[in-house]
Design an enzyme around this catalytic site. Structure first.
Site, mmCIF file in Angstrom:
data_model
loop_
_atom_site.group_PDB
_atom_site.id
_atom_site.type_symbol
_atom_site.label_atom_id
_atom_site.label_comp_id
_atom_site.label_asym_id
_atom_site.label_seq_id
_atom_site.Cartn_x
_atom_site.Cartn_y
_atom_site.Cartn_z
ATOM 1 N N THR A 117 0.819 -1.223 0.000
ATOM 2 C CA THR A 117 0.000 0.000 0.000
ATOM 3 C C THR A 117 0.848 1.266 0.000
ATOM 4 O OG1 THR A 117 -1.524 1.307 1.360
ATOM 5 C CG2 THR A 117 -0.144 -0.228 2.537
ATOM 6 N N TYR A 141 -2.286 -0.541 10.226
ATOM 7 C CA TYR A 141 -2.487 -1.238 8.943
ATOM 8 C C TYR A 141 -1.248 -1.088 8.063
ATOM 9 C CZ TYR A 141 -3.758 -1.656 4.062
ATOM 10 O OH TYR A 141 -3.745 -1.970 2.727
#
Ligand code: UDP
Length: 324
Positions: A117, A141
């Protein structure tokens, strides 16, 4: 070629499975269906309901197939949830990936594409963001994704396990034929929420902050179509199967759109009224996140085909008649 796709019943995973099948690869899906949809799994594709935290079942499932390479999606992916329950994220995303890559090592399966990401960059030092920018994740995350990237780097050094880590910007849109699309519960993402407002499933769309240092004051993101992402995964797979070295590659269009741009485009494409409400900033949102995608173009020969209009058109078609 037999390609294991973990999380293949999920949003991006299912689009990759579709493309793999179209390109004559044999995908094998491992998914515990905690967030994925069985309806997204095509008939005839081998499917194992396996949890990566269950090492014994995982080993048994891997031993059933002759796997040539892996594309690893299975993970939790909500920033807010990761702040509230980091333990759940470290266990699922880090321990799950650790189990997976350790099992693959034992079986001599040494080529993996990993779903990473752009949130690894945190608040970027400059925009557009290239891969040389230092990683500085600001939520659990993003930290779990960086930890797995680091595990993969060490497994390459020690065990010759080759990987391509793909750092996505904002995945959006649905398959052109509307057979699969985005379906999250709860749904935190801007594009589906704007379309829910167009459909009357929500009264309005909230704009989280209008005082950012951007031309219209709202946050700018790089919305990348899920089919373009799928194309990049299959290219990364071929790159590894060609014997090339491990790599880390950004995936974005290189264009930024503000929250207001997205809402205005959605009004035009849907032809519906979409009421907007100005709300406070959402914690942890950088003003601008836009990819420098030079590396993806050069290393993978990847050229994204969809712009924000194509993203919204396919997403709208999907949300008018979602299959799940
Ligand atoms: N956003 C918004 N209203 C919403 C959801 C999102 O204004 O209801 C904004 C959010 O603050 C961010 C952008 O839209 O600037 C994209 O958010 P999303 O959650 O889709 O993706 P993220 O950038 O967090 O990965």
């Amino acid at each position: 070629m037999n390609i294991l796709v973990t999380g293949g019943a999920g949003y991006i995973g299912s689009h990759v499975v579709k493309l793999l099948t179209e390109q004559n690869y044999n995908p094998i899906i491992f998914d515990n269906l905690s967030r994925g949809h069985i309806e997204a799994v095509p008939n005839g594709i081998p499917f194992e309901n396996v949890d990566l935290l269950d090492k014994e079942s995982l080993t048994k499932a891997v031993s059933k197939y002759k796997i040539d390479a892996v594309i690893h999606f299975a993970a939790f992916a909500y920033v807010g949830e990761s702040v509230e329950d980091p333990l759940m994220y470290y266990r699922n995303n880090v321990v799950g990936s650790f189990n997976l890559f350790s099992t693959l090592k034992d079986f001599g399966i040494l080529k993996s594409v990993f779903s990473s990401t752009c949130s690894i960059y945190g608040n970027p030092v400059s925009v557009p963001i290239s891969e040389v920018q230092a990683s500085n994740p600001i939520n659990p995350y993003a930290k779990t994704k960086l930890m797995v990237e680091e595990i993969l780097a060490d497994y390459d050094t020690a065990y010759n396990m080759k990987s391509v880590c793909l750092r996505y910007f904002n995945a959006a849109g649905a398959s052109a034929d509307s057979s699969i699309g985005e379906s999250h519960d709860p749904e935190p993402h801007l594009i589906p929420l704007v379309l829910f407002a167009a459909l009357g499933k929500r009264d309005s769309i909230k704009i989280f902050g209008t005082d950012y240092d951007t031309p219209d004051g709202t946050c700018i993101r790089d919305y990348i179509h899920v089919e373009d992402l799928a194309d990049a995964h299959v290219r990364a797979l071929k790159y590894l199967l060609d014997g090339k070295p491990s790599n880390i590659i950004n995936l974005g269009t290189g264009d930024g759109n503000s929250v207001k741009d997205v809402i205005d485009s959605a009004r035009r494409i849907t032809g519906r009224d979409i009421a907007e409400v100005i709300a406070p900033r959402r914690e942890g949102d950088p003003a601008r996140l836009v990819a420098d995608n030079t590396k993806a173009r050069e290393v993978l020969g990847w050229i994204p085909k969809y712009d924000i209009n194509g993203v919204l058109e396919t997403a709208w078609k999907w949300h008018l008649n979602p299959k799940y």
